[in-house]
Design an enzyme around this catalytic site. Structure first.
Site, PDB file in Angstrom:
ATOM      1  N   MET A  23     -12.330   4.986  -0.816  1.00 39.92           N
ATOM      2  CA  MET A  23     -12.960   5.266   0.473  1.00 39.92           C
ATOM      3  C   MET A  23     -13.583   6.647   0.372  1.00 39.92           C
ATOM      4  SD  MET A  23     -10.252   3.731   3.229  1.00 39.92           S
ATOM      5  CE  MET A  23      -8.718   3.757   2.327  1.00 39.92           C
ATOM      6  N   ASP A  64      -6.898  -6.118   4.317  1.00 42.85           N
ATOM      7  CA  ASP A  64      -6.176  -4.854   4.392  1.00 42.85           C
ATOM      8  C   ASP A  64      -6.273  -4.289   5.810  1.00 42.85           C
ATOM      9  OD1 ASP A  64      -5.067  -2.355   4.102  1.00 42.85           O
ATOM     10  OD2 ASP A  64      -6.549  -1.607   2.677  1.00 42.85           O
ATOM     11  N   GLY A  65      -5.114  -4.135   6.454  1.00 40.67           N
ATOM     12  CA  GLY A  65      -5.054  -3.490   7.756  1.00 40.67           C
ATOM     13  C   GLY A  65      -4.314  -4.314   8.782  1.00 40.67           C
ATOM     14  N   GLY A  66      -3.181  -3.817   9.246  1.00 40.80           N
ATOM     15  CA  GLY A  66      -2.412  -4.523  10.273  1.00 40.80           C
ATOM     16  C   GLY A  66      -1.816  -5.837   9.805  1.00 40.80           C
ATOM     17  N   GLY A 123      -0.972   1.901   9.612  1.00 42.68           N
ATOM     18  CA  GLY A 123      -0.273   1.581  10.856  1.00 42.68           C
ATOM     19  C   GLY A 123      -1.137   1.105  12.000  1.00 42.68           C
ATOM     20  N   HIS A 136      -8.600   1.428  -4.092  1.00 36.50           N
ATOM     21  CA  HIS A 136      -9.642   1.289  -3.063  1.00 36.50           C
ATOM     22  C   HIS A 136     -10.255   2.664  -2.808  1.00 36.50           C
ATOM     23  CE1 HIS A 136     -10.518   0.440   1.481  1.00 36.50           C
ATOM     24  NE2 HIS A 136     -11.622   0.602   0.776  1.00 36.50           N
ATOM     25  N   MET A 140      -8.986   8.578  -0.552  1.00 35.41           N
ATOM     26  CA  MET A 140      -9.786   9.015   0.601  1.00 35.41           C
ATOM     27  C   MET A 140     -10.243  10.451   0.403  1.00 35.41           C
ATOM     28  SD  MET A 140      -7.590   7.238   3.674  1.00 35.41           S
ATOM     29  CE  MET A 140      -5.955   7.787   3.188  1.00 35.41           C
ATOM     30  N   GLY A 196      -8.950   4.367   6.855  1.00 32.96           N
ATOM     31  CA  GLY A 196      -8.650   5.795   6.893  1.00 32.96           C
ATOM     32  C   GLY A 196      -7.233   6.146   7.278  1.00 32.96           C
ATOM     33  N   SER A 213       0.834  -1.201   0.000  1.00 37.00           N
ATOM     34  CA  SER A 213       0.000   0.000   0.000  1.00 37.00           C
ATOM     35  C   SER A 213       0.870   1.252   0.000  1.00 37.00           C
ATOM     36  CB  SER A 213      -0.906   0.011   1.230  1.00 37.00           C
ATOM     37  OG  SER A 213      -1.586   1.240   1.321  1.00 37.00           O
ATOM     38  N   MET A 241     -11.828  -5.350   5.246  1.00 34.72           N
ATOM     39  CA  MET A 241     -10.990  -4.451   6.029  1.00 34.72           C
ATOM     40  C   MET A 241     -10.733  -5.088   7.394  1.00 34.72           C
ATOM     41  SD  MET A 241     -10.146  -1.927   4.162  1.00 34.72           S
ATOM     42  CE  MET A 241      -9.338  -0.986   5.471  1.00 34.72           C
ATOM     43  N   SER A 288       2.573  -0.288   6.197  1.00 34.49           N
ATOM     44  CA  SER A 288       3.692   0.027   7.080  1.00 34.49           C
ATOM     45  C   SER A 288       4.640  -1.151   7.239  1.00 34.49           C
ATOM     46  CB  SER A 288       3.175   0.496   8.447  1.00 34.49           C
ATOM     47  OG  SER A 288       2.256  -0.423   8.996  1.00 34.49           O
ATOM     48  N   ASP A 308      -4.964   3.763  -1.911  1.00 33.57           N
ATOM     49  CA  ASP A 308      -6.113   4.174  -1.108  1.00 33.57           C
ATOM     50  C   ASP A 308      -6.527   5.594  -1.475  1.00 33.57           C
ATOM     51  OD1 ASP A 308      -6.662   1.943   0.651  1.00 33.57           O
ATOM     52  OD2 ASP A 308      -4.724   2.353   1.591  1.00 33.57           O
ATOM     53  N   HIS A 320      -1.418  -1.276  -4.126  1.00 29.06           N
ATOM     54  CA  HIS A 320      -2.681  -0.843  -3.518  1.00 29.06           C
ATOM     55  C   HIS A 320      -2.674   0.668  -3.336  1.00 29.06           C
ATOM     56  CE1 HIS A 320      -6.386  -1.765  -1.354  1.00 29.06           C
ATOM     57  NE2 HIS A 320      -6.039  -0.846  -0.474  1.00 29.06           N
TER      58      HIS A 320
END
Length: 217
Positions: free
Chosen positions: A67, A174-176, A144, A65, A36, A141, A7, A136, A197, A34, A32
């Protein structure tokens, strides 16, 4: 082995092309992006011009993606900019079926996205028409954030529907995501992992891409 989608929200904006080339050469299949709008999520990021600028410098799948509120208004712009996959949040539009149709009619792959608090049942009526589903695994949004383990059940639910109905969509998370959390996601049925991250905050982003792949061999 899982496909990896670094990302660029976590990349070095000043040296963006170098970061993209590093993960491309490491074997990442997707990039990826994002988008926003500051309304659907608090943050603001890129527009279609950003995607258009990236398109000539990589052959990776550009995984966009959205958002944003009312994504259907922006879809033609991102299709024209060269997006390969476009993800629409089910929570952001009253017309999810129409939005997915616009993407497919424009020649891109259609993805439906659900937030951690949204049940799989919300998207079941459109699963027959999507190429990818994005689960997600944090609240969208910001980069990290810490992985939410309860989202693994949703991956498994989606995979069960996919097998039962004979659908062919990818399941993206997606996320963590890191080389530990990706294992449970992969076992539950995820086929694509977004990592920001974990990849770009490291001294060697290419090694991080390979670590995700090695964890899911």
């Amino acid at each position: 082995m899982i496909k990896v989608a670094p990302s660029i929200l976590s990349a070095d904006y000043v040296n963006l092309q170098k970061d993209i080339e590093k993960v491309d050469q490491a074997g990442a299949e997707y990039l990826h992006i994002d988008v926003m709008d500051g309304t659907f999520v608090p943050n603001i990021s890129y527009g279609p011009g950003f995607v258009k600028a990236i398109r000539p410098i990589t052959k990776m799948t550009l995984d966009v993606h959205l958002m944003v509120e009312h994504p259907e208004h922006l879809l033609p712009l991102f299709i024209d900019a060269g997006a390969d996959v476009i993800g629409v949040q089910v929570e952001a539009t009253q017309h999810i079926h129409r939005a997915l149709q616009i993407i497919k009619n424009g020649g891109a792959k259609a993805e439906v996205v659900i937030n951690p608090g949204t049940p799989v049942a919300m998207i079941e009526p459109v699963l027959h028409m999507v190429d990818q589903v994005l689960v997600m695994t944090v609240n969208p949004g910001f980069g990290g954030q810490k992985f939410l383990p309860e989202t693994v059940d949703k991956i498994a639910q989606l995979n069960a529907i996919k097998q039962k109905k004979g659908y062919d969509f990818d399941i993206e998370v997606d996320g963590g995501v890191n080389d530990k959390t990706v294992i449970d996601c992969y076992k539950a049925g995820a086929t694509v992992a977004v990592a920001g991250s974990f990849v770009f905050d490291a001294a060697d982003p290419a090694a991080q891409v390979k670590a995700l792949k090695n964890a899911t061999k």
